[in-house]
Design a protein around this motif. Structure first.
Motif: not given
Ligand code: F6R
Length: 365
Positions: A61, A105-107, A110, A158, A245
């Motif tokens: 992200s 952020t995906q999730s 974080t 991701s 990773e």
């Molecule tokens: C890499 C990966 C991590 C996330 C990071 C942030 O492939 O998945 O580097 O990008 O932990 O996570 P989010 O986007 O969920 O806040």
């Protein structure tokens, strides 16, 4: 479900034409040649008065934030700074009154990103989220934001969330640009380019077989360099992170021209360099960097434009992707890099969906 794919990561890589389409659905406004967002919760006055944008996040992200910096500065002429959330939360930087903060952020869970947003919000800055998971902690803590609508991302690495983040940031750049100097015509052109993206990403996926051959050739390497410039400097970082990773191969991403300031010392016949070198402003400069690596005996993989006539003369392996406008290239060029890390990880017997030591969301600091 896996829908016939062997792993979630591969399924999610292949979902990208659709996830990008979903990120754009209902957000491109032909009438006014701009983008529209339901949840930014900004009045036109607030929008107009933004003097600085801070983009913050972690990992992948944070890489999309770097793409966003280039996009927003070029298309909207608003100064942008990119901050690691883990640093921002304790660094206490001075911030102008009219600073707008985006947590990416995906999730949405974080811990560092959440804490960074809480801290900037507490100081009275408008704080928005670019987030995939609806009603997640970060989505709720923010004053508003934009959902990615990428669907669940299960693979720990991701992939589709990253391209959707880049796509949302491009639309935000369009939106901010159109409140400032960007013309109606300019907005129109950008919208057309955005609409071409899903097909371009689809085309980039057809490199899969060829990428697998490249993976076979280099799966035993212990070091990799990823090099790109401008919009594809973040792509280099992201390609290197994906390889680290899930394949546990040491990889470093650099702006290609930085190579001669140190990393070129790593080049030898067993250290492949992957250059992201589509047509564009710095194409010829990156080609010159490739020559330097070649002269030192380093194997070269190039991700290049479909119609680049000179690339084969230098690179050992060429992966060709369709041409799109420079500022959208990262969304297309990252696709073969995702596939490369996937195939190398498989060949090395790694668990691609659940790499060692990693969790899908990092809820501790
Ligand atoms: C890499 C990966 C991590 C996330 C990071 C942030 O492939 O998945 O580097 O990008 O932990 O996570 P989010 O986007 O969920 O806040």
């Amino acid at each position: 479900s896996l829908n016939g794919f062997d792993h979630y990561m591969l399924k999610e890589i292949y979902e990208q034409p659709e996830s990008i389409r979903n990120a754009m659905r209902g957000r491109l406004d032909d009438q006014d040649a701009t983008a529209v967002f339901g949840g930014l919760n900004l009045t036109p006055q607030q929008l107009r008065s933004v003097e600085r944008i801070v983009l913050t996040g972690c990992g992948t992200s944070w890489h999309s934030a770097l793409v966003g910096e280039y996009l927003i500065e070029e298309l909207a002429r608003i100064p942008v700074s990119v901050e690691y959330a883990s640093e921002l939360r304790y660094r206490n930087p001075p911030m102008e009154n009219n600073t707008l903060v985006f947590g990416i952020t995906q999730s949405g869970e974080t811990a560092d990103t959440l804490a960074a947003l809480r801290e900037t919000k507490r100081k009275g800055h408008r704080t928005l989220a670019i987030c995939n998971v609806v009603a997640s902690s970060i989505a709720q803590a923010a004053d508003g934001g934009v959902y990615l609508h990428a669907g669940p991302e299960i693979g720990v690495a991701s992939t589709k969330a990253y391209t959707s983040q880049c796509c949302v940031l491009a639309m935000l750049a369009l939106y901010f640009g159109r409140t400032r100097h960007m013309s109606y015509e300019g907005g129109k052109r950008l919208i057309e380019e955005l609409r071409r993206l899903p097909a371009a990403v689809q085309q980039a996926l057809t490199t899969d077989e060829q990428v697998r051959d490249v993976a076979k050739k280099y799966c035993n390497a212990t070091n990799f360099l990823y090099l790109g410039r401008q919009y594809n400097f973040p792509t280099a970082l992201e390609g290197a992170l994906k390889l680290k990773e899930i394949s546990y191969i040491h990889a470093e991403g650099y702006p290609a021209a930085e190579m001669k300031h140190g990393p070129i010392a790593l080049v030898d016949k067993d250290t492949p360099s992957l250059f992201i070198v589509p047509r564009g402003t710095t194409h010829d400069k990156v080609m010159a960097n490739m020559e330097e690596v070649k002269a030192r005996g380093g194997p070269i993989i190039a991700v290049a434009s479909h119609d680049d006539p000179h690339i084969e003369a230098i690179a050992d392996d060429v992966i060709r992707v369709p041409s799109v406008q420079e500022f959208l290239q990262p969304i297309v060029t990252v696709v073969p890099l995702q596939l490369l890390s996937y195939h190398i990880a498989l060949l090395r017997g790694c668990d691609v969906d659940k790499p060692r030591n990693l969790a899908k969301s990092v809820t501790v600091e």
